[in-house]
Scaffold this active site. Sequence first.
Site, PDB file in Angstrom:
ATOM      1  N   LEU A 200     -30.278 -26.650   9.057  1.00 26.33           N
ATOM      2  CA  LEU A 200     -29.738 -28.361   8.638  1.00 26.33           C
ATOM      3  C   LEU A 200     -30.822 -29.094   9.291  1.00 26.33           C
ATOM      4  O   LEU A 200     -31.318 -29.133  10.284  1.00 26.33           O
ATOM      5  CB  LEU A 200     -28.538 -28.534   9.820  1.00 26.33           C
ATOM      6  N   HIS A 201     -31.332 -30.082   8.425  1.00 25.22           N
ATOM      7  CA  HIS A 201     -32.609 -30.990   8.922  1.00 25.22           C
ATOM      8  C   HIS A 201     -32.547 -32.326   8.186  1.00 25.22           C
ATOM      9  O   HIS A 201     -33.395 -33.031   8.389  1.00 25.22           O
ATOM     10  CB  HIS A 201     -33.537 -30.123   8.864  1.00 25.22           C
ATOM     11  N   ARG A 202     -31.928 -32.208   6.853  1.00 23.82           N
ATOM     12  CA  ARG A 202     -32.027 -33.729   6.223  1.00 23.82           C
ATOM     13  C   ARG A 202     -31.638 -34.597   7.003  1.00 23.82           C
ATOM     14  O   ARG A 202     -30.420 -34.911   7.665  1.00 23.82           O
ATOM     15  CB  ARG A 202     -30.977 -33.479   5.009  1.00 23.82           C
ATOM     16  N   ARG A 235     -36.280 -31.395  14.615  1.00 23.34           N
ATOM     17  CA  ARG A 235     -35.364 -32.616  14.112  1.00 23.34           C
ATOM     18  C   ARG A 235     -33.800 -32.581  14.716  1.00 23.34           C
ATOM     19  O   ARG A 235     -33.135 -33.443  15.180  1.00 23.34           O
ATOM     20  CB  ARG A 235     -35.443 -33.052  12.856  1.00 23.34           C
ATOM     21  N   ASP A 274     -28.532 -27.471   4.118  1.00 24.37           N
ATOM     22  CA  ASP A 274     -28.930 -28.789   3.488  1.00 24.37           C
ATOM     23  C   ASP A 274     -30.490 -28.649   2.924  1.00 24.37           C
ATOM     24  O   ASP A 274     -31.066 -29.691   2.435  1.00 24.37           O
ATOM     25  CB  ASP A 274     -28.644 -30.044   4.112  1.00 24.37           C
TER      26      ASP A 274
END
Length: 363
Positions: A200-202, A235, A274
């Site tokens: 997950l990083h968007r 992030r 994502d």
Amino acid sequence: MHILHVVGARPNFMKVAPVLRALRAKLGVKQTLVHTGQHYDANMSDVFFQQLEIPAPDVNLSVGSGTHAQQTAEIMSRFEPVVLERKPDLVLVYGDVNSTVAGALVCSKLQVPIGHVEAGLRSFDRTMPEEINRLVTDQLADLLFTPSEDADSNLQREGISPEKIHCVGNVMIDSLVHLLPSPAEHPKDDLPERYALVTLHRPSNVDDRQNLKRILASLLEVNQELVVIFSAHPRTRQRIEEFGLASSQLRLLDPLPYTEFIALQRRATVVITDSGGIQEETTYLGIPCLTLRNNTERPITASLGTNVLVGHDADKLRAELAKILAGKAKLGSIPPLWDGHAGERIAEVLARKSTTQRAAGLH
Ligand code: UD1
């Protein structure tokens, strides 16, 4: 012919490796590799250089993190003198990160021809920073190397002349094919029988507290059905801590090296992500992928591959997961030209161009 490659962020590294390799096999090609330093942690950068056997960069611009404007501007002002000094005949930029658009902007103003590898992908969602990077880079590029025919159609619709477009296939899959770990290297006993691999990083998923909280709640639910292995981008880790959302039930792993991550994907019951590249890798590997986004710039992974967009709908995630656990996962096939030879096709196009230009006395 002197070709200068610009890379900067993790997903660029698996794309440049096969192109560098293919061009090395061509006579008369000089190559320069510039790393912008957008990603700088050892586990986001160095380990990929080692595993993908990418030579050490000739130049590292060491720009580091910042806002989009700061990062893009910093790359541009540090990259311009490098182009002026090294005088490449062509600059290749990769994917859709800030390093890509910054490299393309500098070269267009200096009138140095630009090739864009992984051109033409569109999510049609301009809230994504990557969509802006794709649109701008493709407008500026002189050669557009696309991974699939949907990308060609997008470019033609935007008025890009068909002579500039070359459908070469997917370079990311080249790296996957090249390094697909043998089962012996990663014994099954190390891993649970069934697990969900999560990334997950968007920004839209992790920078908003409510969205991130909802996603983590869904993952805790998944965790009751099967083990969750969560490889966390810096992030994401930062935001989870900042928003006070850490949970002892959901253990975060540091970003994993490339071959380890591929080995984990290969044995996963399901991948929940994502990321753009992971939608492609799971399609190639035939592993079910549930994408936590409402759109994808890689629609072929949903039309031909194993990808299902679940958006932010917890019910849909639950329903799709139930299907997979019941052995009724969506079956997919590998898209055309995702065969491990895209880098070679790019090298062929460049060699042909160079011969034509030499014949015309252009360089
Ligand atoms: C970038 C790309 C995204 C790609 C992703 C893969 C853009 C606009 N986005 O997003 O398309 O999918 O890379 O990872 O270019 N950080 C570290 N160490 C690092 C790099 C980053 O700690 O080595 C942290 C920094 O706090 C930074 C944050 O992660 O502020 C975000 O990094 P950044 O390069 O701005 O964007 P990504 O989210 O990595």
